[in-house]
Design a protein around this motif. Structure first.
Motif, PDB file in Angstrom:
ATOM      1  N   PHE A  59      45.987  39.687  46.050  1.00 18.04           N
ATOM      2  CA  PHE A  59      44.601  39.764  46.517  1.00 18.04           C
ATOM      3  C   PHE A  59      43.649  39.173  45.481  1.00 18.04           C
ATOM      4  O   PHE A  59      42.705  38.455  45.819  1.00 18.04           O
ATOM      5  N   VAL A  60      43.898  39.494  44.208  1.00 16.49           N
ATOM      6  CA  VAL A  60      43.041  38.978  43.140  1.00 16.49           C
ATOM      7  C   VAL A  60      43.207  37.467  43.006  1.00 16.49           C
ATOM      8  O   VAL A  60      42.213  36.727  42.906  1.00 16.49           O
ATOM      9  N   TYR A  61      44.466  36.999  43.023  1.00 16.04           N
ATOM     10  CA  TYR A  61      44.700  35.558  42.913  1.00 16.04           C
ATOM     11  C   TYR A  61      44.031  34.809  44.069  1.00 16.04           C
ATOM     12  O   TYR A  61      43.392  33.764  43.871  1.00 16.04           O
ATOM     13  N   GLY A  62      44.210  35.330  45.300  1.00 18.21           N
ATOM     14  CA  GLY A  62      43.641  34.651  46.461  1.00 18.21           C
ATOM     15  C   GLY A  62      42.141  34.509  46.370  1.00 18.21           C
ATOM     16  O   GLY A  62      41.575  33.453  46.683  1.00 18.21           O
ATOM     17  N   LEU A  63      41.465  35.567  45.922  1.00 18.36           N
ATOM     18  CA  LEU A  63      40.011  35.522  45.788  1.00 18.36           C
ATOM     19  C   LEU A  63      39.595  34.496  44.737  1.00 18.36           C
ATOM     20  O   LEU A  63      38.695  33.673  44.963  1.00 18.36           O
ATOM     21  N   ILE A  64      40.255  34.530  43.583  1.00 19.91           N
ATOM     22  CA  ILE A  64      39.918  33.603  42.499  1.00 19.91           C
ATOM     23  C   ILE A  64      40.210  32.159  42.894  1.00 19.91           C
ATOM     24  O   ILE A  64      39.411  31.251  42.644  1.00 19.91           O
ATOM     25  N   SER A  65      41.347  31.927  43.541  1.00 23.30           N
ATOM     26  CA  SER A  65      41.742  30.556  43.882  1.00 23.30           C
ATOM     27  C   SER A  65      40.817  29.928  44.909  1.00 23.30           C
ATOM     28  O   SER A  65      40.639  28.714  44.929  1.00 23.30           O
ATOM     29  N   ASP A  66      40.219  30.740  45.792  1.00 19.30           N
ATOM     30  CA  ASP A  66      39.276  30.205  46.768  1.00 19.30           C
ATOM     31  C   ASP A  66      38.003  29.701  46.093  1.00 19.30           C
ATOM     32  O   ASP A  66      37.291  28.865  46.646  1.00 19.30           O
ATOM     33  N   TYR A  67      37.729  30.197  44.901  1.00 21.29           N
ATOM     34  CA  TYR A  67      36.489  29.841  44.207  1.00 21.29           C
ATOM     35  C   TYR A  67      36.685  28.824  43.098  1.00 21.29           C
ATOM     36  O   TYR A  67      35.838  27.940  42.906  1.00 21.29           O
TER      37      TYR A  67
END
Length: 432
Positions: free
Chosen positions: A275-283
């Motif tokens: 969840f953390v990786y997905g949020l960061i990678s989108d930005y």
């Protein structure tokens, strides 16, 4: 009541999400049974550390073959049909492991189980990447991979229950047999999920299986970089997944009940990390997110394996270890899917992810052999840190195609411009 990005998904996206999440969870449950049973098998069947490492590696080699093969089949026959077949395949060979009596009977069963698991992981990731809107794709696709932690948690919860009611020489067989049950549920769940629209829009005449296309033209460089990245990330991850239960039992001298508790913390981290990786990678882009997580994970593994720490610190490090490991693995299939056109998307993502698994699969066996000459934690640490370094270099070279609209390219053919060309042109120098 809004539930973050989940509330922004439409009905079809939600169905696809739960189908992929459920499939990955249940396949993970089946695949992690072996890691949990390894210390028992070493005792009951007199397997050596080298035998145990080879059995772990052969499954990963099967996963490499299965992932690429299933990817090509999914480009030809559709995502949903191939996903259903792979789930049933994994469940069947997990159950068959319960009838094995030694190393040589386990060897082919583990290989065949790996074929199914690798196939399901790749095809599910491609389906979710095509079904979810670009702005949310990183978060949604990465969260599906957190199903690995859920599956691991289920097998970890069931294990002490089975061993509480059955003697050890029977309990391990019953534990493998339980792996057959989830296939019945997931088979019907996936019948409710429609085929990817992007796949449906590709003409039937263009649905060919071509092994060479991902190695030609613009795709060659993408395939090479992506495969090296996956090899480094999976190689280190498999060291921890395969050997951590044994490390806790034989080095830290923890009983089964205590081992389950410490592994549970690691699993919680694996659940949160995607969840953390997905949020960061989108930005900040997929590549930069990989580099950030690789640096953090290298530091955690170095302290975990090389520094003299007490059990409280081990518990905290286990949470971080699982979080960064889960986040790194969750980002790979999505990042690769965004770099290939629809016609060869599952083929390309399947090869890079699966052969990354295959090349990474030598690491558990290497640790097993090396641990005969050095301590197990030192062997685990050396090989894991080396793998992360390789992955970091590849992440620096990964083209940036973060959030490309895959639906804009459903009918692209391999000789026409694809999202990758635009990505290469606009990629910052650090990624080129």
């Amino acid at each position: 009541m809004r539930l973050g990005w989940y509330s922004d998904l439409n009905k079809q996206e939600k169905r696809t999400y739960w189908a992929c999440f459920g499939g990955f969870t249940l396949d993970s449950m089946d695949s992690t049974i072996y890691a949990l049973m390894m210390p028992v098998l070493m005792t009951v069947l007199a397997l050596s550390k080298s035998d145990a490492g080879l059995l772990g590696s052969v499954s990963l080699i099967g996963s490499a073959i299965g992932g690429w093969g299933a990817g090509m089949l999914a480009d030809r026959y559709g995502r949903i049909k191939v996903m259903q077949a792979t789930v049933l395949w994994v469940a069947t060979f997990t159950c068959m492991a319960g009838f094995c009596n030694g190393f040589w009977s386990f060897l082919p069963v583990r290989f065949l189980q790996g074929i199914g698991y690798g196939g399901e992981a790749v095809v599910g990731a491609v389906l979710i990447s095509e079904a979810i809107k670009p702005a949310l794709r990183g978060r949604v696709a990465a969260s599906v991979q957190s199903g690995y932690a859920v599956g691991y948690a289920i097998s970890l919860t069931v294990m002490p229950v089975v061993f509480a009611f059955l003697p050890e020489d029977i309990a391990w067989r019953a534990f493998f047999a339980i792996g057959l049950l989830p296939a019945l549920l997931i088979w019907f769940i996936r019948r409710l999920v429609p085929e990817s629209e992007a796949f449906q829009q590709v003409s039937k005449q263009s649905r060919k299986i071509d092994l060479r296309v991902i190695f030609g033209g613009e795709h060659r460089r993408i395939t090479l970089i992506s495969t090296i990245l996956a090899s480094g990330i999976f190689g280190a991850a498999y060291i921890m997944i395969t050997w951590l239960p044994t490390y806790m039992r034989t080095v830290l001298n923890l009983p089964i009940a205590s081992t389950s508790g410490y592994l549970a913390v690691n699993i919680i981290g694996s659940l949160i990390g995607p969840f953390v990786y997905g949020l960061i990678s989108d930005y900040i882009s997929r590549g930069r997110a990989f580099m950030l997580f690789l640096i953090c994970q290298t530091l955690v593994v170095s302290v975990y394996m090389f520094a003299p720490v007490n059990m409280t610190v081990v518990l905290a490090l286990g949470l971080l270890l699982g979080g960064f490991q889960g986040g790194l693995a969750s980002g790979l299939p999505l990042a690769f899917s965004e770099l290939y056109p629809t016609q060869i998307r599952a083929n390309g993502a399947g090869f890079c992810t699966s052969f990354g698994r295959g090349f990474g699969s030598i690491m558990p066996a290497a640790v097993g052999f090396a641990s005969t000459e050095m301590s197990l934690p030192v062997a685990m640490g050396i090989f894991a840190v080396s793998s992360y370094l390789i992955a970091f270099i590849a992440a620096m070279c990964l083209p940036n195609a973060t959030g490309v609209d895959l639906s804009d390219h459903p009918a692209s053919v391999v000789n026409e411009p694809s999202p990758t060309e635009a990505a290469l042109k606009k990629t910052p120098a650090v990624f080129r």
